[in-house]
Design a protein around this motif. Sequence first.
Motif, PDB file in Angstrom:
ATOM      1  N   GLU A   1      41.401 -73.808  31.716  1.00 38.98           N
ATOM      2  CA  GLU A   1      42.666 -73.474  32.371  1.00 38.98           C
ATOM      3  C   GLU A   1      43.855 -74.066  31.617  1.00 38.98           C
ATOM      4  OE1 GLU A   1      42.626 -74.617  36.420  1.00 38.98           O
ATOM      5  OE2 GLU A   1      40.937 -73.344  36.972  1.00 38.98           O
ATOM      6  N   LEU A   2      43.684 -75.309  31.147  1.00 34.99           N
ATOM      7  CA  LEU A   2      44.767 -75.949  30.384  1.00 34.99           C
ATOM      8  C   LEU A   2      44.984 -75.264  29.039  1.00 34.99           C
ATOM      9  CD1 LEU A   2      44.138 -79.786  30.894  1.00 34.99           C
ATOM     10  CD2 LEU A   2      45.708 -78.304  32.131  1.00 34.99           C
ATOM     11  N   LEU A   3      43.897 -74.809  28.427  1.00 39.75           N
ATOM     12  CA  LEU A   3      43.951 -74.260  27.071  1.00 39.75           C
ATOM     13  C   LEU A   3      43.910 -72.736  27.098  1.00 39.75           C
ATOM     14  CD1 LEU A   3      41.364 -76.749  25.535  1.00 39.75           C
ATOM     15  CD2 LEU A   3      43.857 -76.915  25.442  1.00 39.75           C
ATOM     16  N   ILE A   4      44.631 -72.152  28.038  1.00 39.92           N
ATOM     17  CA  ILE A   4      44.593 -70.706  28.215  1.00 39.92           C
ATOM     18  C   ILE A   4      45.161 -69.968  27.005  1.00 39.92           C
ATOM     19  CG2 ILE A   4      46.848 -70.578  29.353  1.00 39.92           C
ATOM     20  CD1 ILE A   4      45.539 -68.489  31.267  1.00 39.92           C
ATOM     21  N   ASP A   5      45.984 -70.654  26.220  1.00 41.45           N
ATOM     22  CA  ASP A   5      46.558 -70.024  25.018  1.00 41.45           C
ATOM     23  C   ASP A   5      45.614 -70.058  23.822  1.00 41.45           C
ATOM     24  OD1 ASP A   5      48.920 -69.339  26.266  1.00 41.45           O
ATOM     25  OD2 ASP A   5      49.866 -71.264  25.830  1.00 41.45           O
ATOM     26  N   TYR A   6      44.441 -70.603  24.016  1.00 41.43           N
ATOM     27  CA  TYR A   6      43.449 -70.649  22.941  1.00 41.43           C
ATOM     28  C   TYR A   6      42.204 -69.876  23.363  1.00 41.43           C
ATOM     29  CZ  TYR A   6      46.266 -74.590  21.252  1.00 41.43           C
ATOM     30  OH  TYR A   6      47.291 -75.385  20.805  1.00 41.43           O
ATOM     31  N   ASN A   7      41.442 -69.480  22.376  1.00 41.96           N
ATOM     32  CA  ASN A   7      40.135 -68.891  22.651  1.00 41.96           C
ATOM     33  C   ASN A   7      39.141 -70.039  22.809  1.00 41.96           C
ATOM     34  OD1 ASN A   7      37.879 -67.225  22.815  1.00 41.96           O
ATOM     35  ND2 ASN A   7      37.612 -67.220  20.598  1.00 41.96           N
ATOM     36  N   CYS A   8      38.543 -70.165  23.993  1.00 45.26           N
ATOM     37  CA  CYS A   8      37.692 -71.323  24.283  1.00 45.26           C
ATOM     38  C   CYS A   8      36.221 -70.916  24.361  1.00 45.26           C
ATOM     39  CB  CYS A   8      38.100 -71.974  25.608  1.00 45.26           C
ATOM     40  SG  CYS A   8      39.741 -72.734  25.557  1.00 45.26           S
ATOM     41  N   LEU A   9      35.377 -71.699  23.692  1.00 43.22           N
ATOM     42  CA  LEU A   9      33.933 -71.570  23.792  1.00 43.22           C
ATOM     43  C   LEU A   9      33.381 -72.835  24.450  1.00 43.22           C
ATOM     44  CD1 LEU A   9      33.096 -70.100  20.259  1.00 43.22           C
ATOM     45  CD2 LEU A   9      33.477 -68.853  22.399  1.00 43.22           C
ATOM     46  N   GLU A  10      32.207 -72.728  25.104  1.00 44.08           N
ATOM     47  CA  GLU A  10      31.671 -73.852  25.873  1.00 44.08           C
ATOM     48  C   GLU A  10      30.270 -74.250  25.416  1.00 44.08           C
ATOM     49  OE1 GLU A  10      32.073 -73.471  30.236  1.00 44.08           O
ATOM     50  OE2 GLU A  10      32.970 -71.512  29.790  1.00 44.08           O
ATOM     51  N   ALA A  11      29.976 -75.554  25.573  1.00 42.46           N
ATOM     52  CA  ALA A  11      28.628 -76.074  25.358  1.00 42.46           C
ATOM     53  C   ALA A  11      28.419 -77.248  26.303  1.00 42.46           C
ATOM     54  CB  ALA A  11      28.430 -76.507  23.911  1.00 42.46           C
ATOM     55  N   GLU A  12      27.182 -77.408  26.800  1.00 44.12           N
ATOM     56  CA  GLU A  12      26.894 -78.490  27.746  1.00 44.12           C
ATOM     57  C   GLU A  12      26.569 -79.804  27.061  1.00 44.12           C
ATOM     58  OE1 GLU A  12      23.988 -77.679  30.670  1.00 44.12           O
ATOM     59  OE2 GLU A  12      25.101 -76.058  31.611  1.00 44.12           O
ATOM     60  N   ASN A  13      26.192 -79.750  25.790  1.00 38.21           N
ATOM     61  CA  ASN A  13      25.843 -80.981  25.078  1.00 38.21           C
ATOM     62  C   ASN A  13      25.942 -80.737  23.576  1.00 38.21           C
ATOM     63  OD1 ASN A  13      23.176 -79.874  24.160  1.00 38.21           O
ATOM     64  ND2 ASN A  13      22.757 -79.931  26.366  1.00 38.21           N
ATOM     65  N   GLY A  14      25.685 -81.777  22.794  1.00 35.92           N
ATOM     66  CA  GLY A  14      25.838 -81.681  21.348  1.00 35.92           C
ATOM     67  C   GLY A  14      24.915 -80.671  20.701  1.00 35.92           C
ATOM     68  N   ILE A  15      23.691 -80.534  21.226  1.00 38.44           N
ATOM     69  CA  ILE A  15      22.730 -79.603  20.626  1.00 38.44           C
ATOM     70  C   ILE A  15      23.228 -78.162  20.758  1.00 38.44           C
ATOM     71  CG2 ILE A  15      20.398 -78.665  20.839  1.00 38.44           C
ATOM     72  CD1 ILE A  15      19.443 -81.449  21.581  1.00 38.44           C
ATOM     73  N   GLU A  16      23.719 -77.812  21.957  1.00 42.14           N
ATOM     74  CA  GLU A  16      24.269 -76.471  22.148  1.00 42.14           C
ATOM     75  C   GLU A  16      25.502 -76.260  21.270  1.00 42.14           C
ATOM     76  OE1 GLU A  16      25.035 -75.389  26.139  1.00 42.14           O
ATOM     77  OE2 GLU A  16      22.988 -75.732  26.840  1.00 42.14           O
ATOM     78  N   ALA A  17      26.319 -77.310  21.128  1.00 42.25           N
ATOM     79  CA  ALA A  17      27.534 -77.206  20.319  1.00 42.25           C
ATOM     80  C   ALA A  17      27.198 -76.935  18.854  1.00 42.25           C
ATOM     81  CB  ALA A  17      28.350 -78.485  20.447  1.00 42.25           C
ATOM     82  N   ILE A  18      26.156 -77.587  18.337  1.00 42.03           N
ATOM     83  CA  ILE A  18      25.755 -77.386  16.936  1.00 42.03           C
ATOM     84  C   ILE A  18      25.339 -75.933  16.705  1.00 42.03           C
ATOM     85  CG2 ILE A  18      23.965 -77.970  15.244  1.00 42.03           C
ATOM     86  CD1 ILE A  18      24.076 -80.839  16.352  1.00 42.03           C
ATOM     87  N   LYS A  19      24.628 -75.352  17.659  1.00 37.38           N
ATOM     88  CA  LYS A  19      24.229 -73.947  17.538  1.00 37.38           C
ATOM     89  C   LYS A  19      25.445 -73.037  17.470  1.00 37.38           C
ATOM     90  CE  LYS A  19      19.804 -74.571  19.930  1.00 37.38           C
ATOM     91  NZ  LYS A  19      19.000 -74.230  21.144  1.00 37.38           N
ATOM     92  N   ILE A  20      26.463 -73.359  18.263  1.00 29.94           N
ATOM     93  CA  ILE A  20      27.698 -72.554  18.238  1.00 29.94           C
ATOM     94  C   ILE A  20      28.413 -72.706  16.900  1.00 29.94           C
ATOM     95  CG2 ILE A  20      29.991 -72.306  19.277  1.00 29.94           C
ATOM     96  CD1 ILE A  20      28.736 -73.052  21.958  1.00 29.94           C
ATOM     97  N   LEU A  21      28.444 -73.938  16.383  1.00 28.31           N
ATOM     98  CA  LEU A  21      29.110 -74.180  15.099  1.00 28.31           C
ATOM     99  C   LEU A  21      28.453 -73.395  13.962  1.00 28.31           C
ATOM    100  CD1 LEU A  21      29.755 -78.050  15.237  1.00 28.31           C
ATOM    101  CD2 LEU A  21      31.446 -76.226  15.429  1.00 28.31           C
ATOM    102  N   GLN A  22      27.170 -73.125  14.099  1.00 31.17           N
ATOM    103  CA  GLN A  22      26.451 -72.410  13.041  1.00 31.17           C
ATOM    104  C   GLN A  22      26.793 -70.921  12.996  1.00 31.17           C
ATOM    105  OE1 GLN A  22      22.433 -73.421  14.089  1.00 31.17           O
ATOM    106  NE2 GLN A  22      22.476 -75.408  13.026  1.00 31.17           N
ATOM    107  N   HIS A  23      27.370 -70.416  14.096  1.00 34.86           N
ATOM    108  CA  HIS A  23      27.636 -68.976  14.156  1.00 34.86           C
ATOM    109  C   HIS A  23      29.102 -68.622  14.409  1.00 34.86           C
ATOM    110  CE1 HIS A  23      23.318 -69.439  15.308  1.00 34.86           C
ATOM    111  NE2 HIS A  23      23.176 -68.415  14.493  1.00 34.86           N
ATOM    112  N   GLU A  24      29.913 -69.586  14.813  1.00 31.36           N
ATOM    113  CA  GLU A  24      31.301 -69.299  15.162  1.00 31.36           C
ATOM    114  C   GLU A  24      32.272 -70.091  14.279  1.00 31.36           C
ATOM    115  OE1 GLU A  24      32.170 -67.064  17.306  1.00 31.36           O
ATOM    116  OE2 GLU A  24      30.255 -66.656  18.292  1.00 31.36           O
ATOM    117  N   GLN A  25      33.451 -69.532  14.107  1.00 28.89           N
ATOM    118  CA  GLN A  25      34.527 -70.218  13.377  1.00 28.89           C
ATOM    119  C   GLN A  25      35.332 -71.027  14.387  1.00 28.89           C
ATOM    120  OE1 GLN A  25      35.063 -70.157   9.990  1.00 28.89           O
ATOM    121  NE2 GLN A  25      36.640 -71.695  10.320  1.00 28.89           N
TER     122      GLN A  25
END
Length: 687
Positions: free
Chosen positions: A464-488
């Motif tokens: 809600e605060l970052l509505i001017d940005y495109n936001c992606l979500e992860a519940e923990n570091g492992i999920e975040a690493i998977k996102i980093l491997q496929h997203e800019q």
Amino acid sequence: MNFKNLPFNIPVPNYNNLSKTDRKRVRLMQVFSTIWIIQSFISIIIVLSKKNLLEFYGHVFNVFVVSLIFFLLYNKKHNGAFALFLSLILTTVILFTIFIDPGAYAEYYYLCVGPLALVLSDNKTIIFTSFFASYLAFILPNYFLNLYPAGQYQNNYEAFILFFVIFILVYYFKTINNRNEELLELKSKELQEINQFQSQFFINISHEIKTPLTLIKGQVDKFDVNKNISKNKHKINKQINNIKKIVDDVIDLSKMNDDTFNFNKGVVDLKKLGWKIYTSFDSLFIQKNITFTFEHSDEDFYVFVDALYLERAINNLILNAYKYTEKKGSVVFKLTKQNDSVSIIVSDTGIGIEKENINKIFNRFYQVNNDFNKTGGSGVGLAFTKEIVYKLDGEILVESKPNVGSVFKVIFPFVNDYKNEESRQIFNLNEEDKNYNTESVVLDHNKTILIVDDSYDMRDYLKELLIDYNCLEAENGIEAIKILQHEQIDFIITDYMMPKMNGLEFVTYIKKNNISIPVLMLTARSDYHSKLEVLRLGIDDYLNKPFNKNELLIRIQNRIKNQDSRNKFVNAEKITNDEIKQNSEWVIKLKKCIIKKCDNPKLNQVDIAEHFNVSKSTFYRKVKMETGLTPNEFINEVKLLEARKIVENNNDISLKELSLKVGFLHTTYFANQYKKRFGVHPIKQEV
């Protein structure tokens, strides 16, 4: 007695690899040997005046062998030192009783050999060999050499009794001492565990409370810009209830053993209570993609309990199942009836509990050491549940297998004549108790921010605060690493305490793999060292919970701006990854240099460049490729971060004193720079 602090204690290498008992033996060996070598030197001086060469050589021999004992101790050959020490006692007494000074009753020194073997070793061969060798050395010389007149020396039988009694006495006291030391060690370990539980309890409580406080603050901040406050009011009430639950559990658990603690008992329809609980949790499980079902038959399920406290107990069981169950898992909330009892069953397909921990999970403040518990939790939920169930005359059972799941069963007597019970308690579903679920609007803007947090509500609030940005979500570091491997990704916001891979481990992964993305860490932990572990100048930042909305946005804007500047410079100059990696190490040294000279208001890039023997252009290139800042901006950045560190460690400092400590002569200019960088005034910020 602390032998470690004796003035004649001779240092030896670190013996921490030995047991506590063996370390004491090493110290005792030092003491005995030190006393012996001092006595030998004194004896040498005395016998020189008497010109007794045989006795002189005997004491010289002792000095030589004791020195060898010290040599063995120094080289960590403590077993060899023990054996040599006992052998030296036997040899010395033999020399003096037979050759140097026979007939002086020095044989009674043999009485020390067996007890010393007991004290210095647990090796039965050494102990009993020493005992019998010393006894034989006591009786045989006189038997063969007739050193003493008849009747003036101990006979063989009496000598054996004397040796045996002294040996048994020392053995008895050694056994008692060992037993006491084992008990003391056990108590010490228990105290350490209690301290660890206590420390983790306060850390987790801090995390559990500060997250809802942050969300409350975020909703309050909207009041001046959002006239439709009904949605905000609901979210605030939800987080207030979360805090209230944490506090109530801790307080009520402490009052359970108080005689004044009373329940408001009545007949409760478990089906109605169950549907109320199920409805309040349903949307929460949907958010985590866990199948949550409520099962019961058409039978009546009436029990005589306190409805409010039973509801809290069941809530704790369901929250536990939710916490320890992975996505796409399942949790079943079930009512069953058998004979005259009713069972409330909560089963899950979660991580399960090790057999040795099952009996501990109901202990107050105890938490199993796993990745999920690093993210928070008070450690009182199951203890509180057990206390409630027992106080309400119920029983709680648990079955669990690691990586299979857990089943918690709460059993109460069934109430037959419920229709005549005046204190029957009726439940209505309260809309306030339902989890409120809204979909955040995600806009396709140029910059993408990855939000890493195990709390759905926190992720929702940040979006809600970052509505001017495109936001992606992860519940923990492992999920975040998977996102980093496929997203800019252009920016990362991560929580500190998360299951599986926490924020610190996640940031460490990013740095090790040279992923050049700015990171801001949100932390409820108040210890500054935890923040420093993830703070890297010009790239990373941290923000305490609860935080100010504008402060967060300003931090993000500054970081993204610096990163854009850095990326343009790196691309334009065609800088390689190897050069960036080498330069990062140099910038760390540069930062330390600036901090050391931080209070110098005249510190500039020319002075620092000369200090590192680099040209002004090289200095500019190195700083720019690492941080995106110019050298002067970089110096300013270091000073401002140092100011922030001072404020967090000393919130009573004046603005004038603070500005001078970091090399700013004008307080107004310093305050403006600080607010521009961090979004808050240096003195008025919440510490």
